[in-house]
Design a protein around this motif. Structure first.
Motif, PDB file in Angstrom:
ATOM      1  N   THR A  49      -0.865   9.861  -2.795  1.00  0.00           N
ATOM      2  CA  THR A  49      -1.374  10.014  -3.198  1.00  0.00           C
ATOM      3  C   THR A  49      -0.803  11.237  -3.909  1.00  0.00           C
ATOM      4  N   GLU A  50       0.303  11.572  -2.844  1.00  0.00           N
ATOM      5  CA  GLU A  50       1.222  11.966  -3.422  1.00  0.00           C
ATOM      6  C   GLU A  50       2.629  11.816  -4.217  1.00  0.00           C
ATOM      7  N   HIS A  51       3.340  11.906  -5.459  1.00  0.00           N
ATOM      8  CA  HIS A  51       4.919  11.473  -5.924  1.00  0.00           C
ATOM      9  C   HIS A  51       5.590  11.693  -4.682  1.00  0.00           C
ATOM     10  N   VAL A  52       5.327  10.729  -3.886  1.00  0.00           N
ATOM     11  CA  VAL A  52       7.350  10.996  -2.500  1.00  0.00           C
ATOM     12  C   VAL A  52       7.697  10.080  -2.767  1.00  0.00           C
ATOM     13  N   THR A  53       7.743   8.291  -3.281  1.00  0.00           N
ATOM     14  CA  THR A  53       8.324   7.611  -3.270  1.00  0.00           C
ATOM     15  C   THR A  53       9.401   7.152  -4.422  1.00  0.00           C
ATOM     16  N   VAL A  54      11.013   7.354  -4.088  1.00  0.00           N
ATOM     17  CA  VAL A  54      12.054   6.826  -4.830  1.00  0.00           C
ATOM     18  C   VAL A  54      12.245   5.615  -5.621  1.00  0.00           C
ATOM     19  N   ASN A  55      11.868   5.843  -6.983  1.00  0.00           N
ATOM     20  CA  ASN A  55      12.825   4.561  -7.108  1.00  0.00           C
ATOM     21  C   ASN A  55      13.761   4.964  -8.177  1.00  0.00           C
ATOM     22  N   ALA A  56      14.044   3.828  -8.347  1.00  0.00           N
ATOM     23  CA  ALA A  56      15.414   3.583  -9.186  1.00  0.00           C
ATOM     24  C   ALA A  56      15.809   2.365  -9.216  1.00  0.00           C
ATOM     25  N   HIS A  57      15.667   1.854  -9.949  1.00  0.00           N
ATOM     26  CA  HIS A  57      16.164   0.039  -9.653  1.00  0.00           C
ATOM     27  C   HIS A  57      15.824   0.213 -11.387  1.00  0.00           C
ATOM     28  N   GLN A  58      16.726  -1.391 -12.031  1.00  0.00           N
ATOM     29  CA  GLN A  58      16.749  -2.319 -13.548  1.00  0.00           C
ATOM     30  C   GLN A  58      15.526  -3.042 -12.984  1.00  0.00           C
ATOM     31  N   PHE A  59      15.120  -3.417 -12.532  1.00  0.00           N
ATOM     32  CA  PHE A  59      14.425  -4.941 -11.577  1.00  0.00           C
ATOM     33  C   PHE A  59      13.765  -4.679 -10.715  1.00  0.00           C
ATOM     34  N   CYS A  60      12.109  -5.754 -11.076  1.00  0.00           N
ATOM     35  CA  CYS A  60      11.612  -5.546  -9.766  1.00  0.00           C
ATOM     36  C   CYS A  60      11.276  -7.188  -9.786  1.00  0.00           C
ATOM     37  N   ILE A  61      10.383  -7.090  -8.978  1.00  0.00           N
ATOM     38  CA  ILE A  61       9.124  -8.274  -8.185  1.00  0.00           C
ATOM     39  C   ILE A  61       8.392  -7.778  -8.679  1.00  0.00           C
ATOM     40  N   VAL A  62       8.284  -8.911  -9.334  1.00  0.00           N
ATOM     41  CA  VAL A  62       6.254  -9.237 -10.001  1.00  0.00           C
ATOM     42  C   VAL A  62       5.568  -9.901  -9.476  1.00  0.00           C
TER      43      VAL A  62
END
Length: 330
Positions: free
Chosen positions: A192-205
């Motif tokens: 529910t909160e904005h607590v995970t830090v994302n810093a990426h230009q690629f990802c896995i789907v």
């Protein structure tokens, strides 16, 4: 020689029998030591230390995160032969693949070292030796790309996320190894909160798993949306081995301080992100590898190196351990 007692579950698929080590192994190791894989030095930081010729590094935030969970760290160098990685994995209790910004196609670099470690860890687990791996961001992507076969075209997609966002848990996430014992309060914060830090230009789907036949190997436990609305896999675990990955950065909330990055450092952010390394080190406590002596431990641990205050130089990392050349340990 007597082998450690543990429970196993055999699953038969055609003519193939997979032995899955139970996650309920006893926590017998009260002095765990975790290997953290180094990676190629950035051009930016290399230019800040032209005389030293540092060629690889580990961000200190990963070391601190491991230490806060009650473990020590051994740096694992890149550019070594298979025997080096076999030897070091026989002495430590698990490996962390950190995030970063290196490439997967550089010879004798982060990806080659990661592949050695991944394959050796598979062999250890297949032989009844519980050996965990945890991948963060780039490290998580490396886990999937290694299992995909490291083809010429990397099995990941462009995906831009530089936001702090909640996790969208799957319906059955509570039956996963990573989250089955997570406190309700932690799950609520992550969801529910904005607590995970994302810093990426690629990802896995999901399509990356489907296209390479990996849906039986890996179990997705949560998703997030990138800055353009792309739904990417945020957390995952292997269905056979104690291998885990998260696309976000649990270490940054407590240990990275660059103002422009806007990392969440609230009590809730630190508390919720603390869960992941605590979980991983708990997994590593099930492994009983050790060095032959305290003196040998002392030769390998990270305390032999002094972290540099790289944040003051403009680096995204507040502190870094820098190694040269190609991670020489002498």
């Amino acid at each position: 020689m007597l082998l450690p007692i543990f429970s196993v579950l055999c699953i038969f698929h055609g003519n193939y029998a997979a032995v899955i080590l139970s996650e309920d192994l006893p926590l017998v190791n009260n002095r765990p030591i975790i290997g953290v894989l180094s990676q190629e030095q950035s051009y930016y930081l290399h230019g800040k230390y032209p005389d030293e010729n540092y060629t690889s590094y580990i961000a200190a935030s990963y070391v601190k995160d491991v230490e806060a969970a009650g473990a020590r760290v051994v740096p694992i160098m890149i550019g070594k032969d298979r025997a080096y990685y076999e030897d070091i994995l026989s002495k430590i209790n698990g490996v962390l693949f950190p995030g970063g910004a290196t490439y997967f196609n550089q010879s004798d670099g982060y990806a080659d070292a990661g592949q050695h470690i991944y394959e050796i860890a598979q062999e250890l687990n297949d032989n009844g030796d519980y050996f965990p791996i945890f991948g963060t961001c780039l490290g998580f992507e490396l886990l999937i790309i290694i299992d995909s076969g490291r083809g010429e075209e990397e099995n990941r997609i462009r995906c831009y996320s530089y936001s702090n966002i909640p996790l969208d848990f799957t319906d059955d996430f509570r039956t996963s190894k990573m989250f089955k014992d997570a406190p309700v309060e932690i799950i609520k914060l992550l969801a529910t909160e904005h607590v995970t830090v994302n810093a990426h230009q690629f990802c896995i789907v999901d399509d990356n798993l489907i296209s390479h036949g990996l849906t039986e190997n890996w179990r997705v436990t949560s998703y997030s949306d990138d800055d353009n609305g792309v739904k990417f896999i945020a957390s995952i675990e292997h269905t056979r081995y104690p291998f885990y990955g998260v696309q976000f950065h649990p270490e940054k909330s407590a240990y990275e301080w660059k103002l422009s990055k806007n990392y969440p450092s609230s009590i809730n952010a630190v508390k919720s992100n603390r869960y992941f390394m605590d979980f991983f080190v708990r997994e590593c406590r099930k492994n009983t590898h050790s060095f032959v002596s305290a003196a040998e431990e002392n030769d390998y641990v990270i305390y032999n190196y002094e972290p540099k205050f790289t944040g003051v130089l403009g680096s995204a990392y507040h502190q870094c351990y820098l190694f040269e050349p190609r991670g020489t340990t002498a």
